[in-house]
Motif scaffolding. Structure first.
Motif, PDB file in Angstrom:
ATOM      1  N   LEU A  61       0.861  -1.090   0.087  1.00  0.00           N
ATOM      2  CA  LEU A  61       0.006  -0.079  -0.113  1.00  0.00           C
ATOM      3  C   LEU A  61       0.867   1.411   0.093  1.00  0.00           C
ATOM      4  CD1 LEU A  61      -2.891  -1.057   2.346  1.00  0.00           C
ATOM      5  CD2 LEU A  61      -3.051  -0.920  -0.005  1.00  0.00           C
ATOM      6  N   GLY A  62       1.945   1.404   0.708  1.00  0.00           N
ATOM      7  CA  GLY A  62       2.862   2.425   0.907  1.00  0.00           C
ATOM      8  C   GLY A  62       3.436   2.564  -0.487  1.00  0.00           C
ATOM      9  N   TYR A  63       3.988   1.625  -1.034  1.00  0.00           N
ATOM     10  CA  TYR A  63       4.403   1.477  -2.398  1.00  0.00           C
ATOM     11  C   TYR A  63       3.649   2.376  -3.440  1.00  0.00           C
ATOM     12  CZ  TYR A  63       6.976   0.693  -6.830  1.00  0.00           C
ATOM     13  OH  TYR A  63       7.424   1.002  -8.212  1.00  0.00           O
ATOM     14  N   ASP A  64       2.223   1.852  -3.490  1.00  0.00           N
ATOM     15  CA  ASP A  64       1.231   2.267  -4.426  1.00  0.00           C
ATOM     16  C   ASP A  64       1.041   3.543  -4.228  1.00  0.00           C
ATOM     17  OD1 ASP A  64       1.183  -0.327  -5.316  1.00  0.00           O
ATOM     18  OD2 ASP A  64      -0.695  -0.936  -4.372  1.00  0.00           O
ATOM     19  N   GLU A  65       0.754   4.040  -2.962  1.00  0.00           N
ATOM     20  CA  GLU A  65       0.693   5.464  -2.637  1.00  0.00           C
ATOM     21  C   GLU A  65       1.871   6.362  -3.312  1.00  0.00           C
ATOM     22  OE1 GLU A  65      -0.356   8.566   1.008  1.00  0.00           O
ATOM     23  OE2 GLU A  65      -0.069   6.163   1.326  1.00  0.00           O
ATOM     24  N   ALA A  66       3.009   5.868  -3.086  1.00  0.00           N
ATOM     25  CA  ALA A  66       4.231   6.581  -3.136  1.00  0.00           C
ATOM     26  C   ALA A  66       4.532   6.516  -4.754  1.00  0.00           C
ATOM     27  CB  ALA A  66       5.609   6.016  -2.759  1.00  0.00           C
ATOM     28  N   ARG A  67       4.059   5.510  -5.642  1.00  0.00           N
ATOM     29  CA  ARG A  67       4.114   5.440  -6.952  1.00  0.00           C
ATOM     30  C   ARG A  67       3.042   6.266  -7.546  1.00  0.00           C
ATOM     31  NH1 ARG A  67       6.007   2.227 -11.183  1.00  0.00           N
ATOM     32  NH2 ARG A  67       5.555   3.395 -13.088  1.00  0.00           N
ATOM     33  N   THR A  68       1.897   6.564  -7.158  1.00  0.00           N
ATOM     34  CA  THR A  68       0.887   7.541  -7.393  1.00  0.00           C
ATOM     35  C   THR A  68       1.446   8.812  -7.199  1.00  0.00           C
ATOM     36  OG1 THR A  68      -0.891   5.818  -6.773  1.00  0.00           O
ATOM     37  CG2 THR A  68      -1.430   8.290  -7.148  1.00  0.00           C
ATOM     38  N   GLU A  69       1.706   9.079  -6.102  1.00  0.00           N
ATOM     39  CA  GLU A  69       2.450  10.511  -5.887  1.00  0.00           C
ATOM     40  C   GLU A  69       3.401  10.949  -7.096  1.00  0.00           C
ATOM     41  OE1 GLU A  69       3.343  10.962  -1.882  1.00  0.00           O
ATOM     42  OE2 GLU A  69       1.215  11.012  -1.289  1.00  0.00           O
ATOM     43  N   PHE A  70       4.551   9.786  -7.182  1.00  0.00           N
ATOM     44  CA  PHE A  70       5.467   9.998  -8.162  1.00  0.00           C
ATOM     45  C   PHE A  70       4.998  10.142  -9.443  1.00  0.00           C
ATOM     46  CE2 PHE A  70       8.199   8.056 -11.583  1.00  0.00           C
ATOM     47  CZ  PHE A  70       9.456   8.780 -11.094  1.00  0.00           C
ATOM     48  N   ASP A  71       4.003   9.413  -9.889  1.00  0.00           N
ATOM     49  CA  ASP A  71       3.454   9.308 -11.282  1.00  0.00           C
ATOM     50  C   ASP A  71       2.998  10.943 -11.509  1.00  0.00           C
ATOM     51  OD1 ASP A  71       4.295   6.993 -11.895  1.00  0.00           O
ATOM     52  OD2 ASP A  71       2.391   6.065 -11.378  1.00  0.00           O
ATOM     53  N   ALA A  72       2.241  11.366 -10.362  1.00  0.00           N
ATOM     54  CA  ALA A  72       1.442  12.637 -10.334  1.00  0.00           C
ATOM     55  C   ALA A  72       2.451  13.720 -10.763  1.00  0.00           C
ATOM     56  CB  ALA A  72       0.742  12.919  -9.338  1.00  0.00           C
ATOM     57  N   GLY A  73       3.565  13.539  -9.845  1.00  0.00           N
ATOM     58  CA  GLY A  73       4.582  14.773  -9.819  1.00  0.00           C
ATOM     59  C   GLY A  73       5.490  14.656 -11.196  1.00  0.00           C
ATOM     60  N   ARG A  74       5.821  13.425 -11.734  1.00  0.00           N
ATOM     61  CA  ARG A  74       6.276  13.359 -13.093  1.00  0.00           C
ATOM     62  C   ARG A  74       5.341  14.016 -14.186  1.00  0.00           C
ATOM     63  NH1 ARG A  74      10.362  10.225 -16.072  1.00  0.00           N
ATOM     64  NH2 ARG A  74      10.104  11.136 -18.074  1.00  0.00           N
ATOM     65  N   ALA A  75       4.011  13.636 -14.127  1.00  0.00           N
ATOM     66  CA  ALA A  75       3.243  14.275 -15.196  1.00  0.00           C
ATOM     67  C   ALA A  75       3.309  15.679 -15.128  1.00  0.00           C
ATOM     68  CB  ALA A  75       1.656  13.954 -15.013  1.00  0.00           C
ATOM     69  N   THR A  76       3.133  16.378 -13.724  1.00  0.00           N
ATOM     70  CA  THR A  76       3.113  17.882 -13.567  1.00  0.00           C
ATOM     71  C   THR A  76       4.427  18.391 -14.248  1.00  0.00           C
ATOM     72  OG1 THR A  76       1.804  17.603 -11.613  1.00  0.00           O
ATOM     73  CG2 THR A  76       3.013  19.565 -11.737  1.00  0.00           C
ATOM     74  N   THR A  77       5.644  17.716 -13.985  1.00  0.00           N
ATOM     75  CA  THR A  77       6.696  18.254 -14.217  1.00  0.00           C
ATOM     76  C   THR A  77       6.830  18.276 -15.838  1.00  0.00           C
ATOM     77  OG1 THR A  77       7.985  17.427 -12.317  1.00  0.00           O
ATOM     78  CG2 THR A  77       9.339  17.913 -13.961  1.00  0.00           C
ATOM     79  N   ASP A  78       6.479  17.033 -16.509  1.00  0.00           N
ATOM     80  CA  ASP A  78       6.354  17.088 -18.111  1.00  0.00           C
ATOM     81  C   ASP A  78       5.461  18.176 -18.438  1.00  0.00           C
ATOM     82  OD1 ASP A  78       8.008  14.812 -17.997  1.00  0.00           O
ATOM     83  OD2 ASP A  78       6.420  13.293 -18.144  1.00  0.00           O
ATOM     84  N   SER A  79       4.279  18.443 -17.850  1.00  0.00           N
ATOM     85  CA  SER A  79       3.431  19.498 -18.352  1.00  0.00           C
ATOM     86  C   SER A  79       4.273  20.928 -18.358  1.00  0.00           C
ATOM     87  CB  SER A  79       2.176  19.365 -17.719  1.00  0.00           C
ATOM     88  OG  SER A  79       1.232  20.597 -18.077  1.00  0.00           O
ATOM     89  N   THR A  80       4.587  21.126 -17.114  1.00  0.00           N
ATOM     90  CA  THR A  80       5.343  22.329 -16.819  1.00  0.00           C
ATOM     91  C   THR A  80       6.713  22.531 -17.696  1.00  0.00           C
ATOM     92  OG1 THR A  80       4.939  22.191 -14.454  1.00  0.00           O
ATOM     93  CG2 THR A  80       6.206  23.743 -15.156  1.00  0.00           C
ATOM     94  N   GLY A  81       7.330  21.462 -17.917  1.00  0.00           N
ATOM     95  CA  GLY A  81       8.517  21.626 -18.979  1.00  0.00           C
ATOM     96  C   GLY A  81       8.093  21.851 -20.184  1.00  0.00           C
ATOM     97  N   ALA A  82       6.845  21.295 -20.774  1.00  0.00           N
ATOM     98  CA  ALA A  82       6.403  21.373 -22.213  1.00  0.00           C
ATOM     99  C   ALA A  82       5.992  22.793 -22.290  1.00  0.00           C
ATOM    100  CB  ALA A  82       5.230  20.382 -22.381  1.00  0.00           C
TER     101      ALA A  82
END
Length: 401
Positions: A61-82
């Motif tokens: 559960l902890g990993y899944d939550e951390a992965r969800t936050e990571f994916d969200a952070g990566r998507a935000t970074t990708d969008s902001t970088g674009a």
């Protein structure tokens, strides 16, 4: 010798028996203590297994939550970088056009202060481009495959959390780098538009300095200046607009030089005075002049000839052809009266609804009436050639200026 036999005992038979009978040895109390010891072991094993299960679930559960936050952070970074990349591309295009605009400027029309302002704005903009590009050059972390064991999951979760913090920090940096680029692009664009406006603002004075230019060249200059004054974007069309404006200015100079070459000679000064006089009578009308020995079958033996061609469409313009004798007799009243008659034709483009232009006679009567309304009474005003105009035409002509 034999031992004596106890007859009584023998007869009866006898035998010493144990108090209990058993085919196997009696279990000792130690074996019962061993069975009682198995239960705590089994319980401990079950507790350990349950603990491992809880740890495994918690880790998952902890990993899944951390992965969800990571994916969200990566998507935000990708969008902001674009978004930052798009702003950089926009600014790069604007700067490229600014360079072309500066290279295109011939120094004929553009104000030096406007040119300098654009150069400074472009230099300042480039200073913030490199840091933004450095941010975009950073490598973004990628999540590895999900591990299986809980201790690996806990470690991976911690790594993802740290990477997510790094992504959030980078996204914030990317986001904060975008507004300065937008501001720089606006500044450079405004400076480029100011360059074009300065050139457009200089066009009327440039036109006035080259009065002998051909009408077509002057009209092209006006059209290009109008286009330049309305420019708000610093794109390829803005550069083309400045090129067109400067080309038109070059044509104004070239056609004026050709006209002056044609008018060169002993009558040039008088011709220039006649043209200036005609322009003073018809402000706002673009006049072009041609000179010939004979015009409208007149020009010899003291006669004077004039012929005017005008266009009803915008802008108000006309071409006046005059015989050399008009300049030869300048500034006689009859020369002025004839020129006033021709200008009466030219200025009719501003007053086309004031008279009947359906017949040649009414057209000539109008030009004569206009010359009279301007105070030119010599019969070279058209009276000698076309007769005296109706008073209604003269009255109407007073309203045409």
């Amino acid at each position: 010798m034999t031992a004596p036999v106890d007859v009584a005992s023998s007869a009866i038979g006898g035998h010493a028996l144990p108090p209990r009978f058993a085919s196997a040895p009696e279990a000792t109390p130690r074996s019962r203590r061993r069975r009682r010891g198995l239960i705590p072991g089994i319980v401990a094993l079950m507790v350990a297994a349950a603990t491992v299960g809880v740890l495994q679930i918690t880790a998952n559960l902890g990993y899944d939550e951390a992965r969800t936050e990571f994916d969200a952070g990566r998507a935000t970074t990708d969008s902001t970088g674009a978004a930052l990349r798009q702003e950089l591309d926009t600014l790069a295009s604007t700067l490229g056009n600014a360079d072309l605009l500066l290279q295109t400027d011939s120094g004929v029309l553009v104000a030096p202060a406007a040119r300098e302002a654009l150069s400074v704005a472009a230099t300042d903009a480039r200073e913030i481009v490199t840091p933004a590009e450095d941010l975009l050059a950073r490598d973004l972390p990628a999540a590895e495959a999900k591990p299986g064991a809980f201790w690996e999951l806990f470690a991976a979760s911690g790594e993802l959390t740290a990477q997510t913090r790094d992504l959030d920090d980078l996204a914030a940096d990317l986001d904060s780098a975008t507004p300065p680029l937008t501001t720089a692009d606006t500044t450079v664009t405004d400076a480029g538009a100011a360059v074009l406006r300065s050139a457009a603002d200089a066009a009327p004075a440039f036109e006035s300095a080259h009065l002998s230019a051909k009408n077509d060249a002057v009209i092209a200059l006006r059209d290009a200046a109008s286009q330049a004054s309305g420019t708000t974007l610093l794109d390829a069309s803005a550069v083309e607009t400045l090129v067109s404006l400067q080309d038109a200015a070059a044509q104004v100079v070239a056609t004026e030089q050709a006209e002056l070459a044609e008018k060169d000679g002993p009558l040039q000064a008088a011709r220039m005075e006649v043209e200036a006089f005609a322009r003073s009578l018809a402000p706002g009308v673009l006049l072009e002049f041609d000179w010939n020995q004979v015009v409208n079958n007149a020009g010899y033996n003291g006669s004077m000839g004039g012929l005017t061609t005008w266009w009803w469409d915008d802008p108000d313009r006309a071409v006046i052809e005059l015989s050399n004798s008009v300049a030869e007799q300048w500034p006689a009243d009859r020369s002025k009266a004839l020129v006033a008659h021709e200008v009466g034709h030219a200025i009719s483009v501003k007053c086309e609804d004031m008279y009947d232009s359906s017949t040649q006679d009414s057209i000539e009567k109008w030009a004569t009436a206009w010359a009279i309304s301007m105070g030119f009474s010599d019969d070279a005003n058209g009276v000698w050639a076309y007769g005296y105009p109706p008073q209604s035409y003269i009255d109407a002509a007073y309203g045409c200026r």
